[in-house]
Design a protein around this motif. Sequence first.
Motif, PDB file in Angstrom:
ATOM      1  N   ASN A  43       7.713   3.018   3.571  1.00 14.25           N
ATOM      2  CA  ASN A  43       6.834   4.018   4.153  1.00 14.25           C
ATOM      3  C   ASN A  43       5.552   3.383   4.658  1.00 14.25           C
ATOM      4  OD1 ASN A  43       8.543   6.253   3.550  1.00 14.25           O
ATOM      5  ND2 ASN A  43       7.872   6.127   1.411  1.00 14.25           N
ATOM      6  N   LYS A  44       4.957   3.978   5.660  1.00 20.64           N
ATOM      7  CA  LYS A  44       3.731   3.425   6.229  1.00 20.64           C
ATOM      8  C   LYS A  44       2.620   3.434   5.181  1.00 20.64           C
ATOM      9  CE  LYS A  44       1.868   7.727   8.227  1.00 20.64           C
ATOM     10  NZ  LYS A  44       1.515   8.421   9.478  1.00 20.64           N
ATOM     11  N   PRO A  45       1.717   2.458   5.241  1.00 21.04           N
ATOM     12  CA  PRO A  45       0.613   2.410   4.266  1.00 21.04           C
ATOM     13  C   PRO A  45      -0.325   3.591   4.454  1.00 21.04           C
ATOM     14  CG  PRO A  45       0.828   0.342   5.498  1.00 21.04           C
ATOM     15  CD  PRO A  45       1.665   1.354   6.203  1.00 21.04           C
ATOM     16  N   GLU A  46      -0.958   3.972   3.359  1.00 22.95           N
ATOM     17  CA  GLU A  46      -1.986   5.004   3.423  1.00 22.95           C
ATOM     18  C   GLU A  46      -3.292   4.384   3.885  1.00 22.95           C
ATOM     19  OE1 GLU A  46      -1.454   8.166   3.058  1.00 22.95           O
ATOM     20  OE2 GLU A  46       0.655   7.910   2.484  1.00 22.95           O
ATOM     21  N   ALA A  47      -4.046   5.108   4.657  1.00 21.55           N
ATOM     22  CA  ALA A  47      -5.322   4.604   5.159  1.00 21.55           C
ATOM     23  C   ALA A  47      -6.316   4.469   4.015  1.00 21.55           C
ATOM     24  CB  ALA A  47      -5.866   5.543   6.216  1.00 21.55           C
TER      25      ALA A  47
ATOM     26  N   THR B  84       0.801   4.101  13.815  1.00 21.80           N
ATOM     27  CA  THR B  84       0.649   4.861  12.574  1.00 21.80           C
ATOM     28  C   THR B  84       0.912   6.347  12.768  1.00 21.80           C
ATOM     29  OG1 THR B  84      -1.002   3.248  11.861  1.00 21.80           O
ATOM     30  CG2 THR B  84      -0.926   5.305  10.647  1.00 21.80           C
TER      31      THR B  84
ATOM     32  N   ASP C 165       0.818  -1.206   0.000  1.00 16.59           N
ATOM     33  CA  ASP C 165       0.000   0.000   0.000  1.00 16.59           C
ATOM     34  C   ASP C 165       0.855   1.260   0.000  1.00 16.59           C
ATOM     35  OD1 ASP C 165      -2.214  -1.699   2.220  1.00 16.59           O
ATOM     36  OD2 ASP C 165      -2.353  -1.442   0.051  1.00 16.59           O
ATOM     37  N   SER C 166       2.143   1.101   0.144  1.00 16.08           N
ATOM     38  CA  SER C 166       3.014   2.271   0.196  1.00 16.08           C
ATOM     39  C   SER C 166       4.239   2.027  -0.654  1.00 16.08           C
ATOM     40  CB  SER C 166       3.443   2.527   1.638  1.00 16.08           C
ATOM     41  OG  SER C 166       4.214   1.440   2.115  1.00 16.08           O
TER      42      SER C 166
ATOM     43  N   TRP D  86       0.713  -0.360  11.904  1.00 15.86           N
ATOM     44  CA  TRP D  86       1.077  -0.930  10.611  1.00 15.86           C
ATOM     45  C   TRP D  86       2.283  -1.850  10.792  1.00 15.86           C
ATOM     46  CZ3 TRP D  86       5.713   0.361   7.857  1.00 15.86           C
ATOM     47  CH2 TRP D  86       6.470   1.395   8.406  1.00 15.86           C
TER      48      TRP D  86
ATOM     49  N   ASP E   6       6.494   7.101  10.491  1.00 17.63           N
ATOM     50  CA  ASP E   6       6.111   7.326   9.100  1.00 17.63           C
ATOM     51  C   ASP E   6       6.761   6.331   8.142  1.00 17.63           C
ATOM     52  OD1 ASP E   6       4.529   9.544   9.723  1.00 17.63           O
ATOM     53  OD2 ASP E   6       6.281  10.865   9.704  1.00 17.63           O
TER      54      ASP E   6
END
Length: 658
Positions: free
Chosen positions: A654-658, A608, A497-498, A552, A612
């Motif tokens: 990078n952390k996934p986007e919501a 989260t 997702d990222s 995450w 980041d």
Amino acid sequence: GWGRRSEISGFEVHDFQRRSIFVLFTVWLNEIVMNCRTSNAPRVPDVGTGSVEKALNAGTKWSGFFTYDHLMKHILTNWKISNCGGEARGLYPWAENGNDIEDSTGLITVPVNGFAPEVQLISSGWEYDWDTLGGTNFVYNSSLFFSGSGSDEFHSMQHMSNWVDADGSLTGRTDTGDNIVLGPAAGGEWWHLDSRPNMCETRSDWKFPQILCNRGNRQLASYMTFVDNAGSSSMSGAAQLLHPNESSNNLRKVRQGSMTHFGLEGDGSIDACEPPTPCQETTSRSWDADITGPYDHSFHGGWYLQWDAGTPAHMRIERIQMIEGTTLINAMSLPPSLTAADVSVWAESYTRRHGFLLVENLWEVRNTIDTYYFHDTTSTLYWRVVTGYVDSDSTLSWIDRNANGIQTFSREGLDIVDTTGQNQYLLHIDLDCETDAVAKGAFCEEKPSFNVPGMDCPQDMVRVAIDLCGLECELDDSCQENTSHPTETPLTAGPTDSPITNTPTEAPTDAPQTNAPSDAQTDQPSPTSNDPDVRISLLKISNRLLNGGQKWRTAISMTLRDTLWNKISGVSVSVSWMDINDSSNNGVVTKTTRANGKVGLNLPKFNTNEVDGVVVSIDSISVDGYVYNEELNIEYGGVECPIFSNGCQSVIINKPEA
């Protein structure tokens, strides 16, 4: 014997006729001596007048070990077999003027009219007195070795019975260095695990012909499928609705649908290979609920399920028998008008529920235990079967066997896992569709197409096994030395997702340049010597939100091989991670590669709103007898340098986007 659990060791049986050994349920049979006919009693006088008594001297109807069908777990170790050949039994053509042999006669007899089997038989340490058996042909191509008993109108045992020959001693395939899986030849391609030369053979001279294949990294699994929420403990309620005039026993002769391995064209006709007609690429199944078969779907492959009456509007899977941590992928076709919004997949344990997450590709399904994927172009639904457990907080994880009383049966280093209980784990698939009135809502009114998913092999590769891709030359063994390509290469390299960034420095910059993952991460080795180097030949990174987006987590999977493309086990892999905004927040995760050269490393769960992203690099890779050579690693993420090498020392996640 009918005992629930038995151990029999040091048992000898001589001069027997019918079923010298016939046991039920969980049994260990060790140090067995089976001497079919001794010189002391080639004929027994005055045996009596009963039918079984009179049969004793005939020699035409006999069975050394009679297997059973349902709920069996048998471990057979250290057997010695002698005097079971045709000459010893006075049978034609081995003995002049001998009696004709009956079709159900054999050293091993399988009840082909039995209930559907699970994974139930494993053996090792078998020895044969070849001189008294008429030579090695007794095992390789004698009609006396392996037979079937009962009516040939039933699907399940004829198509899904199985046996694991753990050291090749049962079948004489001791030179492979591998476990041997036996499956009925009548089941067609279902048991043809590998299409490459010398990986499989068919013993067609056995009365119940079997396909014998090297097991490799594959496992065997079984589970039950039920259409609608009604039905008995072994059959869908829809069976009685569709066939109201059939008894439950006759429904075991009636075709329910079929199963096909990914990558085959298959046969969508509703009368394909009904017993006793042998199956080809598609294998039929009756209304017995069980499905049993081979799998390792970590990278490729899966089981495609089809129902003759259409797509089930409500289907559940339960009583699952498989090894935790392995990957079993299923798929089925949906009516063309349905969309992802019409699909609900969820798990249940003792009425506790956990909803599955819809993801954007099959690769994510292979690497998570609670996701599903709907391919809208082909109207194909994909999901993963696991032995799961929904906890009191509604989270899903692999089941704790000790806590739930489903122990693996283990003896002499051989294992047969138990099935999950009816209420311990159920997987539900519900479709919002107009239903067919004939089966009272069991199936969607609109019918699907028959469309077996492909293998999604990388460019220039083809399907070479039920779960592997490779070069076409592997199919006829014409590849040049040291030019083989990996066969576990994914079509996509773990979509996330990222963005994932290769960084050519040890630490991230303030504004790292992001290289988007390539659409097809291939694993292209170029081994050129026998140097004992070990390198990363495959890398996957998956990234997902947890706890409703509050946390995450990243999972990293890699395969380690040497320069001759051998998978290396026992490699200690340590991965270091560091918060991209706070270098004091860091750590190291260490795991060891399994027998298949694979290792999975889960980074900690990150908050989260606090983390980041992280920088990931290799802390160490070590194994006795090898030297880690990072310059031979695979390229990853579109950057033209080996991953974790001097040129690309780390990856930013990078952390996934919501």
